[in-house]
Scaffold this motif. Structure first.
Motif, short mmCIF file in Angstrom:
data_model
loop_
_atom_site.label_atom_id
_atom_site.label_comp_id
_atom_site.label_asym_id
_atom_site.label_seq_id
_atom_site.Cartn_x
_atom_site.Cartn_y
_atom_site.Cartn_z
N LEU A 197 1.13 -0.81 0.02
CA LEU A 197 -0.07 0.10 -0.21
C LEU A 197 0.96 1.63 -0.09
CD1 LEU A 197 -2.68 1.32 0.27
CD2 LEU A 197 -2.46 1.01 2.87
N ALA A 198 0.44 2.03 -0.69
CA ALA A 198 1.09 3.50 -0.88
C ALA A 198 0.87 4.93 -0.78
CB ALA A 198 1.60 3.65 -2.40
N SER A 199 1.06 5.76 -0.25
CA SER A 199 0.13 6.78 0.48
C SER A 199 0.99 7.79 0.68
CB SER A 199 0.18 6.48 2.15
OG SER A 199 1.60 6.00 3.25
N GLY A 200 0.95 9.08 0.06
CA GLY A 200 1.00 10.34 -0.07
C GLY A 200 0.40 11.25 0.51
N GLY A 201 1.17 12.39 0.67
CA GLY A 201 0.13 13.70 1.67
C GLY A 201 1.12 14.62 1.63
N HIS A 202 0.26 15.38 1.86
CA HIS A 202 1.19 17.08 2.70
C HIS A 202 2.27 16.79 2.90
CE1 HIS A 202 -3.32 18.95 2.70
NE2 HIS A 202 -3.22 18.08 1.45
N ASP A 203 3.25 16.00 3.95
CA ASP A 203 4.30 16.76 3.89
C ASP A 203 5.48 15.77 2.56
OD1 ASP A 203 3.90 13.74 3.59
OD2 ASP A 203 4.53 12.46 5.56
N ARG A 204 4.88 16.32 1.50
CA ARG A 204 5.81 15.69 0.62
C ARG A 204 6.49 14.09 0.51
NH1 ARG A 204 8.95 20.65 1.62
NH2 ARG A 204 8.93 20.12 3.54
N LYS A 205 6.01 13.26 1.06
CA LYS A 205 6.28 11.49 1.21
C LYS A 205 5.88 10.75 0.56
CE LYS A 205 9.90 12.79 4.31
NZ LYS A 205 9.81 13.98 5.23
N ILE A 206 6.23 10.57 -0.07
CA ILE A 206 5.15 8.84 -0.12
C ILE A 206 5.78 7.48 0.27
CG2 ILE A 206 4.94 7.05 -1.74
CD1 ILE A 206 5.39 9.73 -4.04
N MET A 207 5.16 6.94 1.27
CA MET A 207 5.40 5.78 2.03
C MET A 207 4.95 4.54 1.53
SD MET A 207 5.82 7.52 5.44
CE MET A 207 6.42 8.58 6.69
N ILE A 208 5.61 3.21 2.05
CA ILE A 208 5.33 2.11 0.99
C ILE A 208 5.17 1.45 2.41
CG2 ILE A 208 5.84 0.28 -0.60
CD1 ILE A 208 5.33 3.10 -1.87
N TRP A 209 3.82 0.90 2.57
CA TRP A 209 3.53 -0.32 3.32
C TRP A 209 3.68 -1.49 2.81
CZ3 TRP A 209 4.07 3.11 8.05
CH2 TRP A 209 3.51 4.59 7.71
N ASP A 210 4.33 -2.72 4.03
CA ASP A 210 3.81 -3.86 4.05
C ASP A 210 2.43 -4.31 4.81
OD1 ASP A 210 3.27 -6.95 3.98
OD2 ASP A 210 5.31 -7.20 3.55
N ILE A 211 1.41 -4.65 3.51
CA ILE A 211 -0.19 -5.58 4.07
C ILE A 211 0.41 -6.45 4.79
CG2 ILE A 211 -1.87 -5.57 4.49
CD1 ILE A 211 -2.04 -3.80 2.16
N ALA A 212 0.96 -7.65 4.62
CA ALA A 212 1.10 -9.30 5.01
C ALA A 212 1.29 -8.50 6.56
CB ALA A 212 1.43 -9.71 4.37
N TYR A 241 11.37 9.97 -1.51
CA TYR A 241 10.70 11.72 -1.37
C TYR A 241 11.57 12.31 -2.69
CZ TYR A 241 16.16 11.27 -0.13
OH TYR A 241 17.01 10.35 -0.26
N GLY A 242 11.20 12.99 -2.78
CA GLY A 242 12.18 14.12 -3.86
C GLY A 242 10.71 15.29 -4.21
N HIS A 243 9.75 14.55 -3.60
CA HIS A 243 8.67 15.92 -4.41
C HIS A 243 8.72 16.70 -3.72
CE1 HIS A 243 6.04 13.88 -7.43
NE2 HIS A 243 6.19 12.52 -6.50
N GLU A 244 8.16 18.50 -4.15
CA GLU A 244 8.69 19.72 -3.50
C GLU A 244 6.85 19.99 -3.09
OE1 GLU A 244 11.08 21.91 -6.11
OE2 GLU A 244 12.90 20.71 -6.13
N ASN A 245 5.66 19.74 -2.73
CA ASN A 245 4.52 20.18 -2.88
C ASN A 245 4.33 19.07 -2.85
OD1 ASN A 245 2.76 21.78 -2.07
ND2 ASN A 245 3.49 23.25 -3.80
N LEU A 301 6.33 -0.61 -10.71
CA LEU A 301 6.78 0.92 -11.08
C LEU A 301 5.36 1.30 -10.12
CD1 LEU A 301 7.69 2.02 -14.61
CD2 LEU A 301 8.98 1.15 -12.69
N LEU A 302 5.66 2.52 -9.12
CA LEU A 302 4.73 3.80 -9.19
C LEU A 302 4.82 4.95 -9.73
CD1 LEU A 302 2.51 4.07 -6.52
CD2 LEU A 302 4.53 4.52 -5.15
N ALA A 303 3.63 5.75 -9.55
CA ALA A 303 3.35 6.83 -10.60
C ALA A 303 2.96 7.58 -9.25
CB ALA A 303 3.05 7.04 -11.26
N SER A 304 3.38 9.09 -8.90
CA SER A 304 2.58 10.08 -8.56
C SER A 304 2.67 11.61 -9.51
CB SER A 304 3.94 10.37 -6.99
OG SER A 304 5.18 10.62 -7.05
N GLY A 305 1.99 12.15 -8.87
CA GLY A 305 1.51 12.81 -8.98
C GLY A 305 1.01 14.34 -7.84
N SER A 306 1.63 15.63 -8.52
CA SER A 306 1.91 16.80 -7.20
C SER A 306 2.09 17.81 -7.51
CB SER A 306 3.51 16.35 -6.57
OG SER A 306 3.71 17.80 -5.73
#
Length: 707
Positions: A589-604, A613-617, A630-635
Motif C-alpha cells: 500500500l502506498a500513501s502520499g500526503g501534504h508532507d511531500r513523502k510517499i510511504m510504502i507499507w507491507d500489508i501482510a 522523497y523527492g517531491h517539493e509540494n 513502478l509507482l507513479a505520483s502526481g504532485s
C-alpha cells in the motif's frame, strides 16, 4: 488544661523548636504531677493525667516526625513501586536529613535498592510549583539552545523532544489563564515546527482559554496520550543531566506527565514513526499483528501475470499462517463478472506492455484550461474513452474522447482506421451548424455544492460522484441521467472509490468516517469509524475484502469489510494523507500526503518498507503499474515522478523518516527513476491504463504577469 489551651493557641505562631520545647516541658510536668497524685491516692487526677500524658506523647511524636521523615517514607514507597528518583531530589533530601546518620544511611540504602532494580528510568516529581510564564520561556529557550549545540550524532535524536514540550507549555499557560503569555510564547517559537506540524499548530492555536482547553477534543487527546520519544542510553543520560543540573522543574513536570521516554539500543540517524504518530488512541502494534487476506480474487487474470495465489488459497500472514483464517476465510460476496468484461481484461493483459526500470512507460497528459479556480477533480475510465471532471459550481462534465476527439483536442482522430478523418488540419473540415452548437462534453447537474470526486465504474456503465452537499450520486453513462442519490453522511464527502468488480463503492467524509455502499441500496452497509479527523481519501483493495483510508490525523487505516473493524494502522506521515494506491498483487500500500513523502507499507507484515522523497509540494495522486514494478505520483509541484518498487521490495527495511534540517538538500532518492514536469500545471491525477500507458491530468495555472 490551661497548658493544652496555651499549646493550641501558639501552635501556628511559634517555630518548631519552641513548640517542641513546650511539649517536652509539659510532658515532664504531667509525669511529676502523676507520681505526686499516686502518692496522695487521688485516683481521679491520676486517671486524667495518665490519658493527658499519652496524648502529649502522641503529639510530641507527630511533631518529631517532620518533613525529613515524610520524605524518607515517600522515598521508600516509590522505590517499592519501581520509580527512580532524580539526583536533584536526592541531594535535597540528604541536605534536609543533615547530621542524622541513621536516616542518611537508610536513604542511601533505598537509593541503592532503586538503582539495583529492573525498573526502566522514569521521571517522578514529588511536587510542581506554580511556575510563571517567564520560567517556562527561559527553560524552553535553554533546552532549545542546548539541543542545537549538541553533537550531530545526538542532535537528531533530541530534536523531537522540542515539539511536544512546546505544545504542553502552551497548553499549561492556557490552563493557568495566562492567555497573553501563551500567545507570546506561541508566536515566538511557532516557525520552528511549521514544516512538520503546520496543521496541528493551526488547531492548537485555536485554543485560547482554559474552558476551550477542556472542551477541545484535540487538546484532550494530547493531554491523555503520552508522546513516545526514543533515545539511546547516552542521549538519555545527557538529557536527564541537563534538566536536573539546571533545575528545569517545569520541563521535568511536563515530561513526567505527557511524554514517554523509550530507551533504544543505539543511536539512529532517523526518527522512529511513533514519534510523529497522531493520537490514535489504539495500540497500533497489536492491531498490525492481525492476519490479513491480501491475495487476489480467484479467476483474476492478473494472478498468472503476477504469480500470486488467490486470496482464499495461499495468501500468508506475517507469521506464515494461511491468510486470516487458516482455510476458513470467505471472500466478500460479489456479483458475477460479465463475460464481456472478462474478455476485455484478458485482451488487455495480453497486450500489456511490461515495464521496468529499464523500460519506462509512454505518458499522456490532459491539461484543462480556464479552470484554475473551479475544477476540483478528474477521472479517466479504464479504456481512456471518457474523462470526467467535477467543478465548484456543483456540475460534472464528461468528455467522450472517442466520439469527440477533434472537437476536444482540435486535431484529427488518428485512431480511426477507415480513413474518413484523413485531413491535415481541423480548419480544412467545414462544420455544420448543428456541430457548431453542440457542446464537446455532457453536463451532469444534480449536486447542490462543489463536487470533490468522480469515479467511473470498472465496466464503464456508471459514474459515481461526491459533493459538499453531503450526498453521493450515481449516474448512468448510457442515459446521462442521475439514478440514485445516496444520503448518510452528515458532512461534506471528500472522496469515493469503486471496488475492483463494481457493485460496491466506498466514501470518505468530513464526519471522520468511511462508509461502504452498494448500487442497489440507498443506505450504507458498513460505517468505519476510528479516525480522529477528516477521512480525506479512500481506496479499495484489489480483492474487494478491504478498504484503505487516509486521514488528516496523519494515519492510514485498513478496514475489514466483512467484520467492519480496523486491521491495520500505519503511522509515520507528518501531515494529512491525500493519496492512496494498492499494488496489483494486493501486498503493498502506498500513501502520499501534504508532507511531500510517499510511504510504502507491507500489508501482510504490518510495517513500513520505505519512505520515498523527492517531491517539493503536496502529493495528490498515486498509482501502480499493472505488474507492480513502478509507482507513479502526481504532485502540486507540477511534476509526475516514477519510482522503482522492485528496489523497495528487495532493499533493506527502512525504519524511520528523515528529519528536516537547515543543511543542504538531501541527495536524490535512489528509488526515483524519472521526473516529468509540466510548464504550469499542478498534477491532480495519475493513472496507469490496463495496458500500462501512463495518464496524467491537471489544471493549467497561468503564470502571473510581470506587470
Amino acid at each position: 488544661f490551661c497548658f493544652f489551651f496555651f499549646f493550641i493557641v501558639l501552635e501556628k505562631g511559634c517555630c518548631d523548636k519552641c513548640l517542641l520545647g513546650m511539649l517536652w516541658v509539659g510532658w515532664w510536668w504531667m509525669l511529676v504531677m502523676w507520681l505526686r497524685w499516686i502518692l496522695e491516692t487521688k485516683m481521679d487526677q491520676v486517671v486524667v493525667t495518665f490519658f493527658f500524658s499519652f496524648f502529649l506523647l502522641f503529639v510530641l511524636g507527630l511533631r518529631e516526625m517532620d518533613s525529613k521523615d515524610l520524605n524518607l517514607f515517600v522515598l521508600q514507597y516509590m522505590s517499592r513501586k519501581g520509580y527512580q528518583t532524580l539526583d536533584a531530589v536526592k541531594s535535597e533530601l540528604k541536605t534536609e536529613l543533615g547530621g542524622d546518620s541513621n536516616a542518611a544511611q537508610l536513604l542511601q540504602q533505598k537509593v541503592n535498592d532503586v538503582h539495583n532494580g529492573n525498573s526502566v528510568l522514569n521521571f517522578l516529581l514529588f511536587h510542581v510549583t506554580e511556575d510563571s510564564s517567564s520560567t517556562y520561556k527561559k527553560s524552553y529557550c535553554a533546552l532549545r539552545e542546548w539541543i542545537h549545540q549538541s553533537l550531530d550524532l545526538y542532535r537528531n535524536e533530541l530534536l523531537p523532544v522540542l515539539y511536544p514540550i512546546f505544545v504542553h507549555i502552551y497548553l499549561d499557560l492556557i490552563a493557568k489563564n495566562l492567555s497573553r503569555e501563551g500567545e507570546e510564547f506561541f508566536q515566538l517559537y511557532e516557525r520552528e515546527h511549521t514544516d512538520l506540524h503546520a496543521g496541528d499548530l493551526v488547531r492548537l492555536h485555536s485554543i485560547k482559554t482554559a474552558q476551550q482547553l477542556q472542551e477541545n477534543e484535540y487538546a484532550r487527546c494530547i493531554r491523555m496520550i503520552k508522546t513516545p520519544i526514543r533515545l539511546c542510553n547516552y542521549s538519555l543520560e545527557l538529557f536527564l543531566s541537563f534538566l536536573t543540573e539546571h533545575r528545569h522543574v517545569c520541563l521535568l513536570s511536563i515530561i513526567n506527565q505527557y511524554i514517554e521516554l523509550k530507551l533504544q539500543s543505539a543511536v539512529q540517524d532517523e526518527v522512529d514513526d511513533g514519534d510523529y504518530r497522531a493520537a490514535s488512541g489504539v495500540a497500533d502494534d497489536e492491531i498490525n499483528r492481525m492476519r490479513v487476506q491480501w491475495g487476489l480474487l480467484e479467476g483474476d487474470p492478473m494472478c498468472s501475470v503476477l504469480n500470486v495465489q488467490p486470496s482464499d488459497k495461499d495468501a500468508k500472514g506475517p507469521d506464515g499462517l494461511q491468510g486470516s483464517g487458516q482455510g476458513e476465510w470467505k471472500n466478500v460476496s460479489l456479483p458475477t463478472k460479465p463475460a464481456v468484461q472478462d474478455r476485455q481484461e484478458l485482451e488487455d493483459v495480453r497486450k500489456m506492455v511490461r515495464l521496468s526500470s529499464q523500460s519506462l512507460p509512454s505518458t499522456c497528459f490532459y491539461t484543462f484550461f480556464n479552470s484554475e479556480n473551479t475544477m476540483n477533480c478528474v477521472d479517466i475510465n479504464r479504456d481512456c474513452s471518457m474523462v470526467a471532471a467535477g467543478f465548484s459550481n456543483s456540475t460534472i462534465r464528461v468528455w467522450n474522447v472517442e466520439e469527440n476527439h477533434s472537437k476536444i483536442f482540435g486535431i484529427p482522430d488518428a485512431s480511426r482506421e477507415d480513413g474518413s478523418e484523413d485531413f491535415s488540419s481541423p480548419k480544412k473540415r467545414q462544420k455544420t451548424s448543428h456541430e457548431e452548437e453542440e457542446s464537446p462534453y455532457d453536463l451532469f447537474v444534480g449536486h447542490s455544492g462543489p463536487v470533490f470526486a468522480t469515479r467511473f465504474s470498472p465496466d464503464n456503465k456508471f459514474l459515481v460522484s461526491c459533493s459538499e452537499d453531503k450526498t453521493v450520486r450515481l449516474w448512468s453513462m448510457e442515459t446521462k441521467t442521475n439514478l440514485v442519490a445516496y444520503q448518510g453522511h452528515g458532512y461534506p464527502v471528500w472522496d469515493v472509490a469503486w471496488g475492483s468488480i463494481g457493485w460496491y463503492f466506498a466514501t470518505a467524509s468530513h464526519d471522520r468516517t468511511a462508509r461502504l455502499w452498494t448500487t442497489d441500496r440507498v443506505h450504507p452497509l458498513r460505517i468505519f469509524a476510528g479516525h480522529l479527523s477528516d477521512v480525506d481519501t479512500v481506496k479499495f483493495h484489489p480483492n474487494s475484502n478491504y478498504i484503505a483510508t487516509g486521514s488528516s490525523d496523519k494515519t492510514v487505516r485498513l478496514w475489514d469489510i466483512q467484520k467492519g473493524n480496523c486491521v491495520r494502522v500505519f503511522t509515520g506521515h507528518n501531515g494529512p494523507i491525500s493519496a492512496l494506491a494498492f499494488s496489483p498483487d494486493g501486498r503493498l500500500l502506498a500513501s502520499g500526503g501534504h508532507d511531500r513523502k510517499i510511504m510504502i507499507w507491507d500489508i501482510a507484515e504490518g510495517r513500513k518498507l520505505k519512505s520515498l522523497y523527492g517531491h517539493e509540494n503536496k502529493i495528490w495522486s498515486l498509482d501502480f503499474s499493472r505488474e507492480g514494478n513502478l509507482l507513479a505520483s502526481g504532485s502540486h509541484d507540477h511534476s509526475v515522478r516514477l519510482w522503482n518498487i522492485n528496489q523497495v521490495r528487495n532493499g533493506a527495511v527502512q525504519k524511520g523518516i528523515s528529519l528536516p534540517s537547515k543543511s543542504p538538500k538531501p541527495q536524490k532518492c535512489p528509488e526515483l527513476l524519472s521526473s516529468f514536469f509540466t510548464k504550469a500545471c499542478p498534477v491532480i491525477h495519475v493513472q496507469f491504463t490496463w495496458r500500462n500507458l501512463l495518464l496524467g491530468a491537471g489544471v493549467h495555472q497561468p503564470l502571473p504577469s510581470s506587470n
